[in-house]
Design a protein around this motif. Structure first.
Motif, PDB file in Angstrom:
ATOM      1  N   UNK A  81       0.840  -1.196   0.000  1.00  0.00           N
ATOM      2  CA  UNK A  81       0.000   0.000   0.000  1.00  0.00           C
ATOM      3  C   UNK A  81       0.874   1.244   0.000  1.00  0.00           C
ATOM      4  N   UNK A  82       0.562   2.179  -0.874  1.00  0.00           N
ATOM      5  CA  UNK A  82       1.239   3.471  -0.865  1.00  0.00           C
ATOM      6  C   UNK A  82       0.462   4.428   0.043  1.00  0.00           C
ATOM      7  N   UNK A  83       1.079   5.523   0.443  1.00  0.00           N
ATOM      8  CA  UNK A  83       0.340   6.531   1.198  1.00  0.00           C
ATOM      9  C   UNK A  83      -0.535   7.336   0.226  1.00  0.00           C
ATOM     10  N   UNK A  84      -1.491   8.123   0.716  1.00  0.00           N
ATOM     11  CA  UNK A  84      -2.446   8.783  -0.174  1.00  0.00           C
ATOM     12  C   UNK A  84      -1.826   9.653  -1.265  1.00  0.00           C
ATOM     13  N   UNK A  87       4.202   9.792  -1.118  1.00  0.00           N
ATOM     14  CA  UNK A  87       5.436  10.460  -0.693  1.00  0.00           C
ATOM     15  C   UNK A  87       6.664   9.650  -1.065  1.00  0.00           C
ATOM     16  N   UNK A  88       6.499   8.353  -1.175  1.00  0.00           N
ATOM     17  CA  UNK A  88       7.586   7.481  -1.615  1.00  0.00           C
ATOM     18  C   UNK A  88       7.019   6.510  -2.631  1.00  0.00           C
ATOM     19  N   UNK A  89       7.901   5.860  -3.360  1.00  0.00           N
ATOM     20  CA  UNK A  89       7.476   4.912  -4.386  1.00  0.00           C
ATOM     21  C   UNK A  89       7.623   3.474  -3.906  1.00  0.00           C
ATOM     22  N   UNK A 134       4.083   7.082 -13.305  1.00  0.00           N
ATOM     23  CA  UNK A 134       3.442   5.870 -12.804  1.00  0.00           C
ATOM     24  C   UNK A 134       2.143   5.645 -13.576  1.00  0.00           C
ATOM     25  N   UNK A 135       1.723   4.401 -13.724  1.00  0.00           N
ATOM     26  CA  UNK A 135       2.181   3.186 -13.028  1.00  0.00           C
ATOM     27  C   UNK A 135       3.324   2.459 -13.727  1.00  0.00           C
ATOM     28  N   UNK A 136       3.796   2.962 -14.866  1.00  0.00           N
ATOM     29  CA  UNK A 136       4.871   2.287 -15.579  1.00  0.00           C
ATOM     30  C   UNK A 136       6.231   2.758 -15.086  1.00  0.00           C
ATOM     31  N   UNK A 137       7.264   2.058 -15.503  1.00  0.00           N
ATOM     32  CA  UNK A 137       8.632   2.475 -15.209  1.00  0.00           C
ATOM     33  C   UNK A 137       9.450   2.354 -16.492  1.00  0.00           C
ATOM     34  N   UNK A 145       3.395   1.659  -7.783  1.00  0.00           N
ATOM     35  CA  UNK A 145       2.083   2.059  -7.290  1.00  0.00           C
ATOM     36  C   UNK A 145       1.917   3.569  -7.392  1.00  0.00           C
ATOM     37  N   UNK A 146       0.676   3.992  -7.585  1.00  0.00           N
ATOM     38  CA  UNK A 146       0.326   5.397  -7.502  1.00  0.00           C
ATOM     39  C   UNK A 146      -0.101   5.705  -6.067  1.00  0.00           C
TER      40      UNK A 146
END
Length: 571
Positions: A81-84, A87-89, A134-137, A145-146
């Motif tokens: 899970x990412x934060x809303x 802030x980080x990937x 995102x969501x690609x690299x 994740x977004x």
């Protein structure tokens, strides 16, 4: 590399996070790991208990959403899970028998089952956005994740869901004065929770609203002892030290300054390009690095940054500009038809004069739907892409994908105003994919931690309660925020023109021979890759040397950083 003996039997799992960016708890073959050192063990234990009771559904019911990883060895399942805001990937790649994840693409591709084949679509997207969205690299197999998103991996399948969406309000419960007082108190409280000691904590200070607010809050936490760090450039129009020093005097901070030179650029650019795990073309990364390095050299290991204020409280000029086009759509249909007919029937001599030309341009832009209109001046929309890219390259990509990414994000919030949709879009494109990547990586490279007080979830939630008309009142940017900070910040900072950590790269590049050799050699090397038309690369260098040094300097920077990234990664 994080490891856990109880989970070693799950052969399909691989993961890696920076050693100082995690706290974790473990019980009953479950491991819950936070991707944020400020998270307390008690918070993690609460989340783990919620998971035991509710299963994966607990993600959507978090009172204080954070970025974390949950591994359940018994169920052979994983939740990321990412934060809303993001802030980080968090990066991940599915393999033939499992999943690999980590806090950078570099971690993920170390796994022997993850390939390093380059995504040609991401090359095009990089030129479009100046970063890999995102969501690609940059790697075909690796994704990220977004913000506000979570991933569930179980039984060899990946599912992606969103657990958080902003709820924008247009009516307040309470009044703006109370909301302003709440904002100021939240800022001081957040800075206090993020600061460690007066010796090892400092703040970026550009002299703008956001960095000055954070520096002022730090000065309340450590009166007379708050350390601030500013970058300057010995080039007219690029130096904001004057405004930074206004904040220094007002808040009585212990100021440190450094003036970046062309020689600094030559020394650092190849290192910066290769330090990023994906190609990254934001030229202000150089200033961010030297500012973080200055802090580290002065004993600071934790920096507070002001990023985010413009994007949550409506401080970018493009917001005000786009709202002007709404006036056109409020006109009755017959009035629009009459206006357009009149403009397009003018005699040629009159039609080409300044006012009718601007009026037609205004109508043309107003009729372009959002968010497409935001990209009106994008280089790839203003030039024929067949003149820029090789035909074989274009045959492999979808040139419409960048705009589709923007459209999907812009339309996602429910019942949101045009302004709030633009803000939400910038949470992804400007913050998560760009500015936060810039500051995170450059601070990491310099050896310091970084935190973002204005992006604390409580402040983000407060911003969603402020009506659109009060965030941006007419053409007055950040109206609510400026009212809230009127008795806190100096008037000259509140009313200063918009600026930032801009880099005079294009200006330096014209006459500084070592910098010219670095940049032009990289672009010559880029000709060997099957992406760009060689004549386009030659044209970019010629145009930079002849006219518009600043404009074409930015293009040179983007192309140079792409090639230097490839060279740094030996690809």
């Amino acid at each position: 590399m994080a490891t856990n003996e109880n989970l070693a039997s799950w052969d399909g799992l691989g993961y890696g996070f920076a050693a100082d960016t995690e706290a974790f708890v473990q019980a009953d073959q479950c491991l819950l790991m936070a991707v944020n050192p400020l998270v307390k063990i008690g918070q993690l234990e609460h989340c783990l208990n919620a998971y035991r009771q509710q299963g994966g559904d607990f993600v959507t019911k978090q009172a204080d959403p954070r970025a974390w990883v949950l591994i359940d060895a018994r169920r052979q399942s994983l939740i990321l899970a990412s934060d809303p805001i993001g802030l980080s990937n968090i990066y991940y790649a599915q393999t033939h028998d499992g999943i690999v994840f980590g806090s950078s693409a570099d971690f993920v591709i170390r796994h022997p089952d993850v390939g390093t084949e380059i995504s040609v679509q991401s090359i095009y997207d990089y030129v479009y956005f100046h970063h890999c969205p995102s969501p690609n690299t940059i790697y075909r197999q690796v994704k990220k994740l977004e913000g506000g998103q979570y991933l569930i991996y179980q039984d060899g399948e990946i599912s992606l869901k969103r657990y958080w969406q902003p709820v924008f309000q247009e009516r307040m419960s309470g009044n703006l004065h109370q909301a302003g007082q709440e904002l100021r108190q939240l800022l001081v409280d957040t800075v206090g929770s993020m600061a460690e000691t007066e010796k090892n904590t400092g703040a970026f200070l550009s002299g703008g609203l956001d960095s000055s607010s954070v520096a002022g809050a730090l000065a309340q936490v450590f009166p007379g002892q708050a350390k601030t760090f500013s970058m300057g450039f010995p080039v007219e129009g690029y130096n904001e030290i004057e405004y930074a020093n206004i904040a220094v005097k007002h808040f009585n901070t212990r100021q440190h300054e450094y003036y970046v030179t062309p020689e600094d650029t030559v020394a650092a650019v190849p290192l910066i390009a290769s330090y990023y795990d994906e190609p990254f073309g934001n030229s202000s990364a150089l200033a961010a690095y030297y500012c973080a390095k200055l802090a580290k050299d002065n004993g600071v290991t934790r920096l507070l940054a002001g990023d985010g204020g413009d994007e949550i409280f409506a401080g970018n000029e493009r917001y005000a500009k786009q709202m002007l086009f709404d006036h056109y759509h409020r006109l009755p249909g017959f009035a629009k038809l009459a206006l357009e007919a009149g403009l397009y029937r003018l005699p040629q001599a009159l039609a080409e004069s300044k006012i009718p030309f601007k009026a037609k341009r205004y109508i043309e832009q107003a009729k372009t739907p959002m968010p497409d209109r935001l990209q009106d001046y994008n280089y790839l929309h203003r030039h024929d892409i067949n003149d820029i890219f090789q035909a074989g390259f274009l045959a492999q990509i979808d040139v419409a994908e960048p705009l589709q990414l923007l459209r999907d994000c812009y339309r996602r919030p429910e019942n949101a105003s045009t302004l709030n949709r633009m803000l939400y879009l910038d949470w992804k494109t400007t913050l998560h994919d760009n500015d936060l990547v810039k500051v995170n990586r450059m601070c990491e490279m310099a050896g310091v931690e970084v935190y973002y007080p204005l992006l604390d979830q409580r402040i983000v939630d407060l911003s969603c309660r402020i009506p659109s008309m009060d965030k941006l009142k007419g053409q007055k940017l950040r109206w609510f925020y400026k009212q809230a900070m009127a008795d806190f910040l100096p008037d000259r900072i509140i009313n200063k023109p918009k600026h930032g950590f801009g880099l005079p790269f294009g200006i330096w590049l014209k006459d500084h021979q070592p910098l010219k050799e670095l940049a032009y050699d990289a672009i010559q090397a880029l000709k060997k890759r099957d992406y760009f038309q060689p004549r386009f690369l030659d044209h970019a260098m010629e145009m930079h040397q002849s006219i518009h040094a600043a404009y074409y300097g930015e293009l040179i920077w983007i192309l140079m950083m792409l090639e230097l990234w490839f060279q740094g990664k030996r690809l």
